[in-house]
Every structure is written in structure tokens, then in C-alpha cells.
Design an enzyme around this catalytic site. Structure first.
Site, PDB file in Angstrom:
ATOM      1  N   HIS A 323       0.813  -1.217   0.000  1.00 39.32           N
ATOM      2  CA  HIS A 323       0.000   0.000   0.000  1.00 39.32           C
ATOM      3  C   HIS A 323       0.840   1.258   0.000  1.00 39.32           C
ATOM      4  O   HIS A 323       0.388   2.291  -0.499  1.00 39.32           O
ATOM      5  CB  HIS A 323      -0.949   0.006   1.198  1.00 39.32           C
ATOM      6  CG  HIS A 323      -2.153  -0.833   0.977  1.00 39.32           C
ATOM      7  ND1 HIS A 323      -2.157  -2.196   1.145  1.00 39.32           N
ATOM      8  CD2 HIS A 323      -3.405  -0.503   0.564  1.00 39.32           C
ATOM      9  CE1 HIS A 323      -3.369  -2.666   0.857  1.00 39.32           C
ATOM     10  NE2 HIS A 323      -4.139  -1.668   0.504  1.00 39.32           N
ATOM     11  N   GLY A 324       1.998   1.203   0.570  1.00 39.02           N
ATOM     12  CA  GLY A 324       2.797   2.420   0.533  1.00 39.02           C
ATOM     13  C   GLY A 324       4.095   2.295   1.283  1.00 39.02           C
ATOM     14  O   GLY A 324       4.268   1.412   2.126  1.00 39.02           O
TER      15      GLY A 324
END
Lengths: 485, 330
Positions: A323-324
Site C-alpha cells: 500500500h505504501g
């Protein structure tokens, strides 16, 4: 190009009209060009990156050849090469600076150490990389024949409705559909258009309005009471769901117009009765990808409890990292891994409990749903917070709110007027009612085939967006949350 | 009903509802406009062909000219058709639009706008309140910056969120659909002491001077075609333009000529300490003096204009209003 933009509202009908006007053999090349045009609207240079990734996965799959032709070592070598190149690209663009800052922090260096680079994250790289890698693995496993047509394969990777924020599709689902010659069926139009409108309504009426509350609270949590922070956490949970599922709805509706059926990515996630159930309903394509290509190869559930928990932690840590590039995302993944681990450990306890208490009794289900929802909300605080310290502060304040004082709620002081809060709340109720339908596809199918119902629903959605939507000259446009991943 | 017929009926009905809804939002969600110019709703309540003289331009007109005073002194009707930072192009379309319901014998055009930028930062007001039609479309593309045109073409884009602040009656009736008690004038009570100076020289490269000149010529031609006497003027100011700028305007106007009322400041009797709202705008006291001067200068020539059928009661009320300006001050 954003879905919620005037450009897309022009791009979609024009592309659609040209697609069906063209002869069959030219349609896929045209759609490929249109998809690249769509992608290059952001940053033309990054289309080259996607093209490179496409070429590598295409070439490696062809080089592997069909599984039946043997050559296990050779095939594995091509697979490893493909994985290495694509994951290296993903790592460099997405994680290098994260690694650099983490290493430098660990070493206590403010200068020297690993240099930070000025890298812009290409939009959608996580999505199309995983989609392309999934294809390569499927070919390796013999589940799929290597695709010969570069045009068709490139279109599978870059198909604009799902290029930037998924769903992460399987080649086995999309490639055969791309090879069919589609006819524009007027009777199928209403369903697609309604799905797109539902997506825009979720995004512009619910998600973008709630973003006002969320952005304010998460930017400066100390300025808000525990009750307000609890409300902000709740708001973010609905914001991210509406934002992400809206993208999927628009993607699915848009793809349907071209005769392509894309998988559902959400299935009433807030009605999940356990975290395990939640992950069968939330971002289904990603969890499915990790299950197929990470969890099961590690042994999945068919191993001892300890190993199973290890496998779950690996999957969720990777999911968080996907996701990041930030510790909050990793921690969010870890929290969900922990939830799952505890779930595994408590399996025997639950079995005993459900012998005494009927599992499907409405009250029991309601409690399970609420409890699961609370856990999900709490985890999303970590996901959204700007730092781990902020996440801890928000969770602590929200948890202690009943003791520190719930009132005055002062929700009207969080950026939205009272009227808008009521409207958003009503739309959330309608959304939950829609989600709660046993079969949403059937419902949409029935409505879109009934003359007055489809127009009534369409008008309701359009007017909701027109009047309550977050857009306009004074309103900063909210990009889709998952674009940053 | 056969399915195909049902489909067509349902589609047409839905489109009609959609169009009606957009019309409703465009009309009802826009804030009422009762001051600072661009009061087109109130203008359209004016009795048709009842206005003898029109004053057109920017805030230098709606702050400086009081039709009620002109009527009180001359018995002739006038109206101020203007908007904040109204460009020459917008003035052109304003005149065209105004002439749809009125047929003045004389138009006074304040020409400072020849030195304005191409796109007005107040286009959302100046153009946004214009009635729908070709004149509004012309003004949108001539005076509004490209990024603001969509909101002007589709007002719900700009105003849809106002439902959050509107009271219930506002959803059913607009508050600016009665005749303007000031006939376009903006009542400014406050006085700020000023000092006389001169305006900064204009850098023609930084404005769209050619475009402004083109529209000025269009106004001259329009008035000629409609046999309307055009008086181009500069309103009184603490910082009037220099001779170089005035000469540029005179070159454009040719025979139409330019009346610079700054030359008459002494005769008008403007007091720098009591008659100005700011260095370019008169306050009520200053506007009364200027309007009295205009009545003195032009009143006699106006008596030869054909008599019009106007609302005597309304105009008497407007004349009375200047004696007791009441609410609406700044």
C-alpha cells in the site's frame, strides 16, 4: 486522467463510439492506444515504464513456453528474471526513498548514508506490476498458455478502466474477453451507466465530503476531542471504502461498455463477521493475488498453526508494504496479521462457544459484525495517520472518549455543515442497505431492465451528485485514495 | 404502452426533469444580487421602454451616478447597467442585453475599462448574473478566463453547495426580483479623506488594449445603428489618468469624443475629505453632487427626448430615497 474529471466524461463516450465504429481487427490496437493515452494524461514518460514492464513479462512468458513442453529449470530462470526485473522497478520507484530514510534513521545519519532521490511514483505501478506478474506466474504454473499477441497482452496490462487502481485482474479472466468481438447491446447500457453513477455518487457525495472531516482531524489530532477523533476514524473507514469501491464501480461500469467483465473488488465488507471474512470481502483482487502467489506457495493453511500464523504475517506485512512506503502502512498490515493470528489461536475457543451459542442467531451476528467493524476502524486509523505517534494518540483519545466526555460532539466544527453531515449520513445508510442486498448484480440487473426504475435511480444518483457532490471552483479535487498506491 | 414507447417517454421525461433540475439549481442556488452592480434580475423588472438614459460601465458608474437624483432634478428616467471590473467587452454585451427591454435615447459609457485586463476577476458576477442568451455566451467567451467559463456555462458547478446555507423561503423565491429602488446605483455612505494625485501610467503590453479598443468600436457602431446618442466619459477620480492615456482614448473615439469629468471637479464641487469612498469611487455625498452636475449639464437636452410611459410611483419612490438613503450602505 482521473475518472472524476470532465476529461474522462469526454474521453469515455468518444472512445466507446470509436471502438464500436471500427472494424473488429483494429479494435484492440485502438483500445490499447486509448489506454496509453489515458495513462499518459498524467505523465507521458511513465508510459514507457509500463511498456517496458509489459514487454519484459510478455517476453519472459513466451520464452518460458507452455508448461507441457517441459524445461523446468529454463522456465524457472525466466520466471525469476521476470520477477526480479519487475520487482526491482517497483522497489526503486516505490520503496527506495523509504529504505534510504529508514536506514539513515537507524544509523543516526542526517547526512551521508543512502542518498534520497527525487523520484515520482508512477501512477498505478503497484497494480499493473502485480497484474503482469500474476500472468507470468500463471504461465509458469501451466495454468495459462503464453499469450502470443503482444497487442492483446499489452491491452490486458494497460486496459484503462482498471489500470490505475485495479481490480488486479487475472489474465485468465480478461484475455479471453479481449479476444472476443463485442457488440454494443443497448439493453446492457443502463446497467453499466448506473454502475458508473453509483461509483460517482459514492466518491463525490460520501468519500470526498468525509475527506474534509478526515483531513482536518488527522492533520492535527491534538486539536480535537476523543469523540471527534472517533468520528474521524469512522469517517475515514467509510471514506476509504467509498473512494476505493467507487473506483471499482466506475472501472467495472466502463469496462462493461466495452463488453469486458471485471471482477468485483468489494462484497459488503462492513458486514463481515470476522477479520478473515473481512478479507474475503475487501480488496478481493489483492487479497486473492496474495493468497494465490504468496500464501499458498508458503503452505497456506495446510501447515501447523505456528507456520500458518507465520504465513499470515508475511502476507499481511507485504500487503501493508504494497500500500505504501511508510511504517504506518507496514504497521497496518501487521495489525491485520495480528488479528488473523489471534483468530487462528482462538479457533478452538470459538468452536466451543458456538456449540453453546448459535452462530447464526441475529444478535450474535450483529455483535460479530460490530466487533469486526470496530477492529477494522481501529486498524484504518493506523493506515491513515501521518505517523505512528499520531495513530496511537487518536486511538487512545477515541477509546477514552466515553470517560473524558462525549459531549459536546461538535461534529459541525469538523469542516462539514450539519446539513451536509445529515446528507452524507443518509447516503451511508443507503449504501449499507445496497451493500446488504443478497445479490447486488441481480438487483442492478432488475432495475436496469425496468423502464421507470432505471430512470428513477439514474435521476436520483445524478441529482445527488449534482447537489451534494464535492466539486466546483472553490473545491480542491480529491484524487482517488488508491492512486497513491 | 409498448416497451419502446415507454422507453422513449421515460427518456424524454427524465431529460426534462434533469434539465428542469439544472435550471432550478442555476436559478435558485445563485445568491441574490441586489447591490454592487450586475443586478439583472432587478433590471428585468423595470417597465419596458421606460428608461430615457442609460449609464454603462464598471463600479466607477454604479458608485457615482444616482438615477433617483437625476429624476428628481430633471424628471427623466435613467438606469445604471454596470458590474464590478466590467471589461469593455462585457459592457458591449451588457448594452446589447439591456437594449432587449429598453430603448434609451442616450447611453453614457465610462471608458476607464479600456485599460482593464482582458479577463475580469469578477466575471463570475459580471457575466454570471446575465440572462441566458447569445449576449451572455458572448460575454463568457470574451471576458471570462478559460478556467472559469465552465462555471458560467453550467452554474450548478459554482453554486450547487449553497443549499447548505439557504433558508427555506430561498428555495422557492429569489429575493432580487423586484425593481431596484436605486435603479442600479450602489449606496456607499462611508467617507474616506483622500489626496489628489495621478494614476500610474498604463503599460499597454500588460493589458489587451487592442481587444478593448475593438469592443469600444463595436459599442460606437451599435449605438450608431440604433440611433442612440453615445457619451463616452471618464468619471471623477482622485487619481485621474494622464494626458497620454486620455489621448489614446480620444484616438479610438474619434468624432464620438471623450468627456473627462475630472476637468469639472471644481464645478461639481467634490470635496476630497467628504465625497470619496476610495481614490476611484465617490461615496453617496459625492455621487449626489456628480449626479446634480449631470442633471445640470444634460437635463435641458433631455427635455427634448420623447416622453416615455414609466412607473411614476416607482420613480417618485426613487427620488424620495435619496432624501433618506436608509439601509444598504457600506
Amino acid at each position: 486522467m482521473n475518472f472524476n474529471s470532465l476529461e474522462y466524461m469526454l474521453f469515455l463516450p468518444v472512445t466507446l463510439a470509436l471502438y464500436y465504429a471500427l472494424p473488429g481487427r483494429v479494435r484492440n490496437p485502438f483500445l490499447l492506444a486509448a489506454s496509453y493515452f489515458f495513462y499518459m494524461w498524467w505523465e507521458p514518460a511513465y508510459a514507457l515504464l509500463m511498456l517496458f514492464s509489459t514487454a519484459v513479462t510478455y517476453g519472459c512468458a513466451l520464452a518460458m513456453g507452455p508448461a507441457r513442453e517441459g524445461g523446468a529449470h529454463r522456465r524457472r530462470a525466466w520466471l525469476v528474471l521476470c520477477l526480479a526485473v519487475n520487482l526491482a522497478i517497483l522497489f526503486f520507484f516505490k520503496y527506495y526513498n523509504f529504505l534510504a530514510s529508514s536506514v539513515n534513521s537507524l544509523l543516526g545519519r542526517s547526512s551521508g548514508g543512502l542518498p534520497a532521490l527525487d523520484i515520482l511514483l508512477p501512477v498505478g505501478i503497484s497494480f499493473y506490476t502485480f497484474q503482469a506478474l500474476g500472468y507470468t506466474v500463471d504461465v509458469y504454473r501451466g495454468e495459462l498458455e503464453p499469450e502470443r499477441s503482444f497487442i492483446d497482452y499489452a491491452l490486458f496490462v494497460s486496459f484503462f478502466p482498471q489500470l490505475v487502481a485495479g481490480p488486479i485482474e487475472r489474465a485468465g479472466n480478461i484475455l479471453p474477453q479481449l479476444k472476443k468481438r463485442h457488440r454494443l447491446e443497448i439493453r446492457d447500457l443502463p446497467g453499466s451507466v448506473l454502475l458508473i453513477l453509483i461509483g460517482f455518487c459514492k466518491k463525490m457525495v460520501i468519500a470526498d465530503n468525509l475527506a474534509v472531516v478526515v483531513n482536518g482531524a488527522f492533520a492535527d489530532p491534538s486539536a480535537y476531542t476523543g469523540a471527534q477523533l472517533a468520528f474521524a476514524a469512522l469517517s475515514f473507514t467509510f471514506q476509504i471504502y467509498c473512494d476505493f469501491s467507487a473506483y471499482t464501480d466506475i472501472a467495472r461500469g466502463s469496462a462493461r461498455l466495452f463488453g469486458v467483465s471485471i471482477m468485483e473488488n468489494f462484497r459488503a465488507p462492513f458486514f463481515a463477521e470476522s477479520i478473515r471474512d473481512f478479507w474475503r470481502r475487501w480488496h478481493i483482487s489483492l487479497s486473492g493475488w496474495f493468497r494465490s502467489y504468496v500464501y499458498i506457495p508458503l503452505g497456506g493453511s495446510r501447515v501447523g498453526k505456528g507456520r500458518r500464523i507465520f504465513n499470515l504475517m508475511v502476507v499481511f506485512l507485504l500487503s501493508g508494504l504494497w500500500h505504501g512506503a511508510a511504517w504506518t502502512f507496514v504497521l497496518w498490515g501487521a495489525v491485520h496479521g495480528l488479528y488473523q493470528a489471534v483468530g487462528v489461536l482462538l479457533d478452538p475457543v470459538r468452536e466451543k462457544l458456538y456449540k453453546a451459542v448459535p452462530k447464526n442467531a441475529p444478535l450474535v451476528r450483529a455483535v460479530r459484525i460490530l466487533f469486526t467493524f470496530t477492529l477494522v476502524c481501529a486498524a484504518f486509523v493506523v493506515f491513515r495517520a501521518e505517523s505512528i505517534a499520531d495513530a496511537v494518540y487518536i486511538l487512545k483519545s477515541a477509546a477514552l472518549a466515553p470517560f473524558t466526555g462525549l459531549f459536546p460532539l461538535a461534529l459541525g466544527a469538523m469542516g462539514l455543515t450539519r446539513r451536509m453531515l445529515v446528507v452524507v449520513a443518509l447516503h451511508v445508510v443507503l449504501l449499507l442497505a445496497y451493500d446488504g442486498l443478497r445479490d447486488k448484480e441481480a438487483f442492478l440487473g432488475r432495475v436496469s431492465s425496468t423502464v421507470w426504475q432505471k430512470y428513477a435511480l439514474g435521476l436520483f444518483l445524478i441529482f445527488s451528485i449534482l447537489i451534494f457532490g464535492s466539486y466546483g471552483e472553490e473545491v480542491p479535487r480529491q484524487v482517488f485514495v488508491y492512486f497513491q498506491f | 404502452m409498448k416497451r419502446k414507447t415507454k422507453e422513449i417517454v421515460a427518456l424524454l421525461l427524465s431529460l426534462a426533469i434533469l434539465a428542469g433540475g439544472c435550471w432550478y439549481i442555476s436559478r435558485m442556488f445563485m445568491p441574490d444580487r441586489t447591490f454592487y452592480g450586475a443586478g439583472w434580475s432587478m433590471y428585468r423588472e423595470e417597465k419596458r421602454d421606460s428608461v430615457d438614459v442609460m449609464f454603462v460601465g464598471s463600479s466607477f458608474v454604479y458608485c457615482d451616478v444616482i438615477p433617483g437624483k437625476l429624476y428628481a432634478d430633471t424628471g427623466r428616467t435613467s438606469y445604471v447597467v454596470s458590474a464590478p471590473v466590467c471589461t469593455v467587452a462585457t459592457s458591449y454585451y451588457y448594452i446589447r442585453e439591456a437594449l432587449r427591454t429598453q430603448s434609451p435615447e442616450q447611453i453614457f459609457l465610462e471608458v476607464s475599462s479600456i485599460f482593464f485586463d482582458e479577463y475580469s476577476q469578477y466575471a463570475d458576477v459580471a457575466v454570471g448574473y446575465m440572462p441566458w442568451g447569445v449576449n451572455r455566451l458572448g460575454a463568457i467567451f470574451a471576458s471570462a478566463a478559460p478556467e472559469s467559463r465552465f462555471g458560467l456555462l453550467f452554474p450548478p458547478y459554482s453554486y450547487h453547495q449553497r443549499w447548505q446555507e439557504m433558508e427555506l423561503p430561498a428555495f422557492f423565491k429569489r429575493g432580487d426580483e423586484t425593481p431596484d429602488p436605486w435603479a442600479g446605483y450602489m449606496y456607499l455612505k462611508e467617507a474616506k479623506p483622500m489626496e489628489r494625485g495621478q494614476a500610474e501610467p498604463v503599460e499597454l503590453e500588460s493589458i489587451s488594449f487592442e481587444k478593448n479598443c475593438r469592443y469600444l468600436q463595436k459599442i460606437v457602431e451599435l449605438c450608431k445603428d440604433r440611433s442612440i446618442s453615445l457619451v463616452c466619459f471618464m468619471s471623477p477620480s482622485c487619481r485621474p489618468y494622464g494626458e497620454a492615456e486620455l489621448e489614446l482614448i480620444r484616438e479610438q473615439l474619434g468624432d464620438a469624443g471623450l468627456r473627462d469629468f475630472n476637468e469639472d471637479a471644481e464645478e461639481i464641487g467634490l470635496d476630497l475629505t467628504t465625497d470619496f469612498y476610495d481614490e476611484r469611487h465617490l461615496n453617496f455625498s459625492g455621487a449626489m453632487k456628480f449626479s446634480a452636475f449631470l442633471a445640470e449639464e444634460y437635463g435641458e437636452s433631455w427635455q427634448s427626448l420623447p416622453r416615455r410611459d414609466f412607473d411614476g410611483e416607482l420613480w417618485s419612490a426613487r427620488a424620495d430615497k435619496i432624501l433618506d438613503p436608509d439601509e444598504g450602505d457600506v
